[in-house]
Scaffold this motif. Structure first.
Motif, PDB file in Angstrom:
ATOM      1  N   VAL A 240      41.612  42.487  34.428  1.00 27.30           N
ATOM      2  CA  VAL A 240      41.738  41.670  35.336  1.00 27.30           C
ATOM      3  C   VAL A 240      42.240  40.496  35.032  1.00 27.30           C
ATOM      4  N   ILE A 241      43.428  39.829  35.984  1.00 21.26           N
ATOM      5  CA  ILE A 241      43.913  38.550  35.765  1.00 21.26           C
ATOM      6  C   ILE A 241      43.674  37.716  36.811  1.00 21.26           C
ATOM      7  N   ILE A 242      43.395  36.688  36.776  1.00 21.15           N
ATOM      8  CA  ILE A 242      43.219  35.477  37.989  1.00 21.15           C
ATOM      9  C   ILE A 242      44.629  34.919  37.934  1.00 21.15           C
ATOM     10  N   ASP A 243      45.156  35.026  39.067  1.00 24.49           N
ATOM     11  CA  ASP A 243      46.600  34.443  38.938  1.00 24.49           C
ATOM     12  C   ASP A 243      47.010  34.075  40.557  1.00 24.49           C
ATOM     13  N   PRO A 244      46.383  33.003  41.121  1.00 24.34           N
ATOM     14  CA  PRO A 244      46.476  32.839  42.326  1.00 24.34           C
ATOM     15  C   PRO A 244      47.928  32.286  42.814  1.00 24.34           C
ATOM     16  N   ASN A 245      48.859  31.954  41.988  1.00 28.19           N
ATOM     17  CA  ASN A 245      50.128  31.217  42.110  1.00 28.19           C
ATOM     18  C   ASN A 245      51.282  32.243  41.811  1.00 28.19           C
ATOM     19  N   GLY A 246      50.952  33.430  41.190  1.00 25.63           N
ATOM     20  CA  GLY A 246      52.101  34.344  41.072  1.00 25.63           C
ATOM     21  C   GLY A 246      52.921  33.957  39.765  1.00 25.63           C
ATOM     22  N   ARG A 247      51.989  33.616  38.567  1.00 33.22           N
ATOM     23  CA  ARG A 247      52.782  33.177  37.423  1.00 33.22           C
ATOM     24  C   ARG A 247      52.798  34.308  36.274  1.00 33.22           C
ATOM     25  N   LEU A 248      52.382  35.696  36.617  1.00 33.14           N
ATOM     26  CA  LEU A 248      52.335  36.655  35.672  1.00 33.14           C
ATOM     27  C   LEU A 248      53.573  37.146  35.148  1.00 33.14           C
TER      28      LEU A 248
END
Length: 233
Positions: free
Chosen positions: A93-101
């Protein structure tokens, strides 16, 4: 695969006996004697030794999901799998609210289930991932809401693995049941600090969790902190 002979099974009992009616969250942090998780440049491999890494992989094998913030993915590019020990693979699970993955992130290409990307808005998911939309408040994804969204998907036992800001946010939100701090016998003298919680004015306001201490081969010391039970005085 290194030996697990000196890693006690008793410290995993709270996870095995976790209450089924709510999320059970264990957080972990590896740091130096002087409380640093990385050098000034961000280098953090390897502060802790091989037996501490074994312990981390055992933690992963005892939970349903492992959470990291996007900063950890960008800095360390971890796989977030169980490789050093035997056990089932947790959902990544990756917390990525701004789509940086990055599409090249290693965690997207491993495991037997897609990664879950936690965000507050719908967007196309990269290959190997699925979006998990969690409503944000005050432009921030609340740890309790993330945990509840995972719980609703059947992911009841959760490991918050990093980075330090993510672990600190979950502790500050008072949703963490156990905290495992792995302290390595090394002094950096400078660098990035570990936990950072809201300031307190009096020592009486400090967290004083009931804690057991385990010395691992190689000199790393594990502090197993029960954040649901506090010491007095």
């Amino acid at each position: 695969m290194t030996s697990e002979k000196n890693i006690s099974g008793s410290m995993f009992e709270p996870i095995l006996r976790a209450p089924p009616e709510r999320p059970f969250i264990v957080a972990q942090l590896g740091q130096s004697l002087d409380g640093r998780i990385a050098t000034v440049s961000g280098d953090s491999r390897w502060i802790n030794g091989p037996f501490a890494l074994d312990h981390l992989h055992l933690l992963r094998a005892h939970v349903d999901a492992v959470i990291v913030g996007i900063g950890t993915i960008i800095a360390d590019d971890p796989q977030l799998t169980v490789r050093r020990v035997e056990g089932p693979q947790p959902v990544r699970v990756i917390i990525d609210p701004n789509g940086r993955l990055p599409a090249s992130a290693r965690c997207l290409g491993v495991g037997d289930k897609p990664c879950l990307i936690v965000t507050d808005r719908d967007r196309p998911a990269p290959s190997g991932a699925e979006m998990l939309i969690v409503k944000s408040s005050a432009q921030r994804l609340a740890p309790a809401d993330i945990a509840e969204a995972l719980f609703e998907r059947g992911l009841k036992k959760i490991l918050v693995e990093g980075g330090a800001a993510t672990v600190s946010n979950f502790i500050a939100a008072e949703v963490v049941d156990r905290l495992h701090i792995l302290v390595a016998p090394v002094i950096l003298g400078s660098g990035i600090h570990g936990l950072s919680l809201p300031p307190i004015g009096k020592l009486s306001e400090a967290l004083r969790p009931e804690t057991s201490v385990h010395i691992l081969d190689g000199g790393d010391v594990l502090f197993d902190c029960d954040l649901r039970h506090q010491r007095r005085g």
